[in-house]
Design a protein around this motif. Structure first.
Motif, mmCIF file in Angstrom:
data_model
loop_
_atom_site.group_PDB
_atom_site.id
_atom_site.type_symbol
_atom_site.label_atom_id
_atom_site.label_comp_id
_atom_site.label_asym_id
_atom_site.label_seq_id
_atom_site.Cartn_x
_atom_site.Cartn_y
_atom_site.Cartn_z
ATOM 1 N N LEU A 144 6.757 10.253 -7.728
ATOM 2 C CA LEU A 144 6.434 10.526 -9.261
ATOM 3 C C LEU A 144 7.544 9.816 -9.792
ATOM 4 C CD1 LEU A 144 3.717 13.592 -9.617
ATOM 5 C CD2 LEU A 144 3.409 10.906 -9.626
ATOM 6 N N ILE A 145 9.163 11.130 -9.543
ATOM 7 C CA ILE A 145 10.220 10.428 -10.359
ATOM 8 C C ILE A 145 10.777 8.993 -9.676
ATOM 9 C CG2 ILE A 145 12.534 11.626 -9.377
ATOM 10 C CD1 ILE A 145 11.796 13.938 -9.042
ATOM 11 N N ALA A 146 10.216 8.446 -8.339
ATOM 12 C CA ALA A 146 10.889 7.155 -8.103
ATOM 13 C C ALA A 146 10.785 6.372 -9.728
ATOM 14 C CB ALA A 146 9.960 7.152 -7.033
ATOM 15 N N ILE A 147 8.916 6.796 -9.507
ATOM 16 C CA ILE A 147 8.343 5.395 -10.148
ATOM 17 C C ILE A 147 9.208 5.828 -12.191
ATOM 18 C CG2 ILE A 147 6.365 5.486 -12.292
ATOM 19 C CD1 ILE A 147 4.651 5.849 -10.129
ATOM 20 N N LEU A 148 9.132 7.373 -12.478
ATOM 21 C CA LEU A 148 10.732 6.950 -13.474
ATOM 22 C C LEU A 148 12.402 6.567 -13.795
ATOM 23 C CD1 LEU A 148 9.914 11.406 -14.551
ATOM 24 C CD2 LEU A 148 8.907 8.934 -15.056
ATOM 25 N N LEU A 149 12.234 6.442 -11.590
ATOM 26 C CA LEU A 149 13.928 6.316 -11.728
ATOM 27 C C LEU A 149 13.805 4.544 -12.208
ATOM 28 C CD1 LEU A 149 14.815 8.627 -8.951
ATOM 29 C CD2 LEU A 149 15.983 8.504 -11.369
ATOM 30 N N LEU A 168 -0.525 4.444 -7.235
ATOM 31 C CA LEU A 168 -0.659 4.762 -8.381
ATOM 32 C C LEU A 168 -2.109 4.814 -9.042
ATOM 33 C CD1 LEU A 168 1.427 7.126 -11.278
ATOM 34 C CD2 LEU A 168 -0.416 5.593 -11.994
ATOM 35 N N MET A 169 -1.805 3.229 -9.507
ATOM 36 C CA MET A 169 -2.643 2.701 -9.840
ATOM 37 C C MET A 169 -4.438 1.806 -9.069
ATOM 38 S SD MET A 169 -0.603 -1.047 -10.823
ATOM 39 C CE MET A 169 -1.534 -1.279 -11.907
ATOM 40 N N THR A 225 1.190 -1.139 -0.647
ATOM 41 C CA THR A 225 -0.086 0.246 -0.300
ATOM 42 C C THR A 225 0.685 1.249 0.130
ATOM 43 O OG1 THR A 225 0.087 0.012 2.172
ATOM 44 C CG2 THR A 225 -2.125 -1.459 0.827
ATOM 45 N N GLU A 226 2.228 1.168 0.437
ATOM 46 C CA GLU A 226 3.499 1.977 0.138
ATOM 47 C C GLU A 226 3.967 2.050 -1.044
ATOM 48 O OE1 GLU A 226 5.264 2.529 3.781
ATOM 49 O OE2 GLU A 226 3.076 2.506 5.145
ATOM 50 N N ARG A 227 4.049 1.183 -1.675
ATOM 51 C CA ARG A 227 5.118 1.272 -2.987
ATOM 52 C C ARG A 227 4.086 2.323 -4.511
ATOM 53 N NH1 ARG A 227 5.381 -5.261 -3.613
ATOM 54 N NH2 ARG A 227 6.030 -5.159 -1.833
ATOM 55 N N PRO A 228 5.107 2.913 -5.007
ATOM 56 C CA PRO A 228 4.574 3.808 -5.557
ATOM 57 C C PRO A 228 3.530 3.902 -7.074
ATOM 58 C CG PRO A 228 6.832 4.790 -4.881
ATOM 59 C CD PRO A 228 6.438 3.474 -4.188
ATOM 60 N N ARG A 229 3.953 2.232 -7.350
ATOM 61 C CA ARG A 229 3.028 1.902 -8.928
ATOM 62 C C ARG A 229 2.316 1.909 -8.072
ATOM 63 N NH1 ARG A 229 8.618 -0.378 -10.393
ATOM 64 N NH2 ARG A 229 9.111 0.820 -11.989
ATOM 65 N N GLU A 230 1.712 1.362 -7.085
ATOM 66 C CA GLU A 230 0.870 -0.143 -6.801
ATOM 67 C C GLU A 230 0.039 1.726 -5.960
ATOM 68 O OE1 GLU A 230 3.913 -0.441 -5.773
ATOM 69 O OE2 GLU A 230 3.581 -3.066 -6.903
ATOM 70 N N ASN A 266 -4.648 4.862 -6.664
ATOM 71 C CA ASN A 266 -5.577 5.800 -6.291
ATOM 72 C C ASN A 266 -5.738 6.888 -7.495
ATOM 73 O OD1 ASN A 266 -6.693 4.983 -3.761
ATOM 74 N ND2 ASN A 266 -4.131 4.851 -2.990
ATOM 75 N N GLY A 267 -4.885 6.463 -8.663
ATOM 76 C CA GLY A 267 -4.070 8.008 -9.606
ATOM 77 C C GLY A 267 -3.198 8.896 -8.847
ATOM 78 N N SER A 268 -2.703 9.113 -10.008
ATOM 79 C CA SER A 268 -1.098 9.377 -10.097
ATOM 80 C C SER A 268 -1.272 11.544 -8.859
ATOM 81 C CB SER A 268 -0.770 10.545 -11.587
ATOM 82 O OG SER A 268 -1.611 10.865 -12.092
ATOM 83 N N GLN A 269 -2.264 11.505 -8.953
ATOM 84 C CA GLN A 269 -2.229 13.374 -8.159
ATOM 85 C C GLN A 269 -2.409 12.774 -6.982
ATOM 86 O OE1 GLN A 269 -5.279 11.544 -9.491
ATOM 87 N NE2 GLN A 269 -6.805 11.292 -8.078
ATOM 88 N N VAL A 270 -2.306 11.489 -5.999
ATOM 89 C CA VAL A 270 -2.123 11.518 -5.262
ATOM 90 C C VAL A 270 -0.951 11.468 -4.772
ATOM 91 C CG1 VAL A 270 -4.387 10.436 -4.651
ATOM 92 C CG2 VAL A 270 -2.453 8.804 -4.180
ATOM 93 N N LEU A 271 0.562 10.746 -5.656
ATOM 94 C CA LEU A 271 1.609 11.063 -5.394
ATOM 95 C C LEU A 271 2.507 12.114 -5.012
ATOM 96 C CD1 LEU A 271 0.708 8.207 -6.207
ATOM 97 C CD2 LEU A 271 2.689 7.399 -7.703
#
Length: 243
Positions: free
Chosen positions: A33-38, A20-21, A13-18, A23-28
């Motif tokens: 958001l940078i971490a998902i890119l990295l 985002l999937m 529940t604390e992983r960025p990708r999960e 709750n949507g990107s706006q909650v990150l």
């Protein structure tokens, strides 16, 4: 959240990708958001991807700068100076930034005719206004002065740009425009035309006469203002455009 942990070690529940999937990107947070890119972390203290994202923001935010404002114009070389950022991570971040810019700028064309310098300046402002380098752009119009598209032709330095008439008219012809407005910005904020601006306008007006594609105006944008060379010079009397 302990930023030295691997993302895989965090609760789902604390992983960025999960997140985002679910709750949507706006909650990150921005760092997430940078971490998902990295994708992976490291850097000082073997940070997680989220920690490395936060580290990037801290480095960009030095000297009381807004890290997101810096990120909009950052170069690959500047990113690679940050510990933990190599070519792969730097280029991924830059690609995402550019994609975001293009998605933001892409919108349904307003088919309202461009009938004033103010309307033309508004259509071009996102490409030219408040830019740190001089840019030369064209506003491509149909026979009824309706917007076909906009195109940045050249990007120069903080004080000058090169806009060969050949390159300008090549884009006009390629896009099938029948009328055109050209414009460039002055990073200094002054919208007064230089002698070089006047001479380029003269060349463009002459070329437009030959091609039969009326040049309606040449605008200078800067610091929220604009100047119409058609309004402040006699060039259009010297080179009538038949518009």
């Amino acid at each position: 959240m302990t930023y030295c942990l691997r993302i895989a070690d965090l609760p789902t529940t604390e992983r960025p990708r999960e997140r985002l999937m679910a709750n949507g990107s706006q909650v990150l947070a921005t760092a997430e958001l940078i971490a998902i890119l990295l994708g992976t972390g490291q850097g000082p203290g073997k940070l997680s991807a989220v920690g490395l994202g936060q580290h990037i923001l801290q480095e960009l935010g030095k000297c009381d700068r807004d890290p997101l404002a810096v990120l909009r114009e950052v170069s690959v070389q500047e990113l690679m100076q940050i510990d933990g950022i190599g070519p792969a991570k730097a280029t991924t971040i830059l690609a995402a930034i550019e994609l975001g810019k293009r998605a933001f700028q892409s919108r349904p064309l307003d088919r309202t005719p461009i009938e004033s310098p103010a309307a033309a300046a508004a259509a071009l402002s996102q490409h030219l206004m408040w830019k740190m380098q001089e840019r030369f752009a064209v506003l491509l119009l149909d026979v009824k002065n309706r917007l076909i598209g906009t195109q940045v032709i050249t990007i120069g330095t903080a004080t000058e740009t090169l806009a060969p008439p050949r390159e300008i008219f090549r884009e006009v012809l390629r896009q099938g425009a029948t009328r055109v407005v050209v414009a460039h910005n002055h990073p200094s904020g002054s919208v007064e035309p230089s002698p070089q601006d006047i001479e380029l306008t003269r060349q463009l007006l002459s070329g437009a006469q030959i091609l039969g594609i009326p040049l309606l105006d040449h605008l200078i944008l800067g610091d929220g203002n604009h100047q119409s060379l058609r309004e402040v010079t006699t060039l259009w009397d010297e080179y009538p455009q038949g518009d």
